[in-house]
Design an enzyme around this catalytic site. Sequence first.
Site, short mmCIF file in Angstrom:
data_model
loop_
_atom_site.label_atom_id
_atom_site.label_comp_id
_atom_site.label_asym_id
_atom_site.label_seq_id
_atom_site.Cartn_x
_atom_site.Cartn_y
_atom_site.Cartn_z
N GLU A 1 -4.90 13.50 -1.63
CA GLU A 1 -5.36 12.93 -2.89
C GLU A 1 -6.79 13.34 -3.17
O GLU A 1 -7.58 13.56 -2.26
CB GLU A 1 -5.27 11.39 -2.85
CG GLU A 1 -3.86 10.87 -2.90
CD GLU A 1 -3.80 9.37 -2.97
OE1 GLU A 1 -2.72 8.85 -3.28
OE2 GLU A 1 -4.82 8.69 -2.72
N CYS B 1 0.80 -1.22 0.00
CA CYS B 1 0.00 0.00 0.00
C CYS B 1 0.84 1.27 0.00
O CYS B 1 2.03 1.27 0.22
CB CYS B 1 -1.04 -0.01 1.10
SG CYS B 1 -2.16 -1.43 0.89
N ASP B 2 0.11 2.37 -0.21
CA ASP B 2 0.62 3.59 -0.82
C ASP B 2 1.93 4.14 -0.28
O ASP B 2 2.94 4.14 -0.96
CB ASP B 2 -0.45 4.67 -0.74
CG ASP B 2 -1.67 4.30 -1.57
OD1 ASP B 2 -1.51 3.56 -2.54
OD2 ASP B 2 -2.77 4.75 -1.25
N LYS B 3 1.96 4.70 0.91
CA LYS B 3 3.15 5.40 1.38
C LYS B 3 4.11 4.47 2.10
O LYS B 3 5.24 4.83 2.39
CB LYS B 3 2.78 6.56 2.31
CG LYS B 3 1.73 7.49 1.73
CD LYS B 3 2.07 7.94 0.32
CE LYS B 3 0.89 8.57 -0.38
NZ LYS B 3 -0.23 7.65 -0.65
N SER C 1 -5.06 10.00 -6.48
CA SER C 1 -4.90 8.56 -6.33
C SER C 1 -4.58 7.94 -7.68
O SER C 1 -4.97 8.46 -8.73
CB SER C 1 -6.20 7.96 -5.79
OG SER C 1 -6.22 6.56 -5.93
#
Length: 555
Positions: free
Chosen positions: A442, A119-121, A468
Site C-alpha cells: 500500500e 482489520c484489513d486482510k 490504503s
Amino acid sequence: MRSDLMKKGLTRIPHRSLLKAMGLTDEEVARPIIGVVNAKNDVIPGHVHLDNVTDAVKSAVSAAGGTPLAFPSIGVCDGLAMGHEGMKFSLVSREHIADSVEIMAMAHPFDALVFVPNCDKIVPGMIMAAIRLNLPSVFVSGGPMMPSWKRGRKLTVSSAFEAVGLASLGRLDDEEVKFIEDESCPGCGSCAGMFTANSMNCMTEAIGLGLPGHGTIPAVHAGRIRLAKQAGGQVMRLLAQNVRPRDIVTAQSLRNALAADMALGCSSNTVLHLLAIAHEAGLELSLEDINGVSKATPHLVKLSPAGPDVLADLDQAGGVQGVLKRLAELGLLDLECLTVTGRTLGENLRSAAVYDDDVIRTLERAHSADGGLAVLWGNLAPDGAVVKKGAVLPEMMTHRGPARVFDQEEDCTEALLAGRVKPGDVVVVRYEGPKGGPGMREMLTPTATLAGLGLDSSVALITDGRFSGASKGASIGHISPEAAAGGLIGLIEENDEIAVDIPNNRLELLVPPEVIERRRAAWRPKVKPVTRGCLSRYRRQVTSANTGAVLGDLD
C-alpha cells in the site's frame, strides 16, 4: 455431527480423553463443537478488545447448546507495516489466514464456525476460509474505532499520516505534531474512516455473512457485545437449518455487496478482495463487472478520507442496512439473497431506516450519479487499474503531466519530502505489484504526504501497487499487467507524458508506439531478488491484481 469424527465411538476414547483434559464434561463433548476464530493480538489496535467479543460469542454458543472452542489467526496492522518492508507481508497474510483457518477446521472437525475479525486482510482471509470450508458460519467483527474530537477538529489516522507532509513544510510545530500523534487514534477498533478494514466489514454485512450492524457499531459500544452474543446464538440456528456460506455468497449477493461498495465509496482494496472471494466461491467476477455496477450505482455516502464523516456517523444514520434500504428503493439489489439472519435481504430491510439524509444521501442529492470506485483501462492498464474516485478532487478527474518515475515506494517518499515533485506531475511508483514487490504494498505514506504538501489538487500518483483506504487524491493503483510481468508501466521514462481521464475510464502513456517497442526490446525487470521464505513462494504463485492477486498452482 461433523465433530463425531473426533469424538464418537470406541476408537475415539483417547480423543475424548484429550477433550476432557481441557475440562470439558461428557455433556459438553457430546454437544456440537463450534470453532470461534479469534483474530486478537496485541499489535493491532483494532484487535486489542477481541477477547471480550470472543467471550461474548462463546457464552452465547454455550447458552444455545453448543461447545465453543476458540483458536487464533495471525494479523498484520497495515498502519504499522506502512512505508517499509513490512508492508510486503500484508496482502500475503490474507492467504495465510485462509489457510490457517482451513488447517484448524479440518484437523479438528468443528460443526460450525464463528469468525471474530477486524482489520484489513483478516476479514477477506476469513471469508475465503469460510467459503472454502462451507461450514455454517457467522461473522462478528470488533467494530470501528471512534474518531477523536479535540480543539474543534475531528481526527482519524489519516490526520496523522497527512501530518508528515505538513510538518515537512514547517506548517506544524512540535506541539501540534504531538497533539495529532496523541489524539488521532483514541482507542480500540478498526481505524475510524472508510478505510480497508471498515470497508471489508461493511462488505461482510452487505454480502449477508454478518448480522445487521456488523460493519458500523463502534468497537466501544455495548451494542458490539450484544451483537457478538446474537452471533453466537445464530450460528447454532444456522447449524440446525444447515445454512452454509455458499448458500449466502452467490453471484447475486456479491453484486449486492458491490452496489453497497459503490454507494459507500469504499477502499479500492475491496476490488482485490471481492475478486478473491468470488474466485474462492467459483463465481465469475471481473473488473468489467465491477465497473458496470459502479456506473449504475450512485455515490450516497462520503466518509473519511473523502469527507468529514466517519463510521460512527454512518452507524447513527442507519448503518449498512440504511444504505442497502436506499439502494433497494432504487431497484439496485436482489432482495431474495439469503443472509445469516436466516431471512432474505428483503426481509431484513423491512426494519431498516435512514435517519440522516446528510450522511446517507438520497438519489437527488447523491455525491455523484455513479459509484465511488472506477476501473480505468488504456495502454498503461490493458488489464485494468482502480481508483477511489469518490476521494478525487474535481480538478483532478482529468489530468495530463510529466512522469516522475520511482522503482520503489521509499524513493518516492524521499523525493516528495525533498521537494522534487512539482504541481502538474504524474508520480509513477512501479515494481510494487503482487510479483514485483513482492506483496503489492500500500502507498498511504506517499499519498498522505502529497496531501500534506498540498499537492493532491495538482499531482496524480499511479502504481502497480495498491492504496490504503485512507488514501485520497488521484491515486490510481492495481495497474495490470504490473512492471515485473512486463507491463507498460515498467517502460515509462522520466518526463514522459501521462494522461488520466477518470470520467472516461482511461489511463494512457502518450509515447509513440515505435518508441515503446524500442524500450521493450531493451527492457530488463528490476525486481529485488527474494530467494527464501513466504515472499519467495508468494512471488512464484501469485496472479495479477486484476484477478484478485489470488494464488495459482505452481507449474
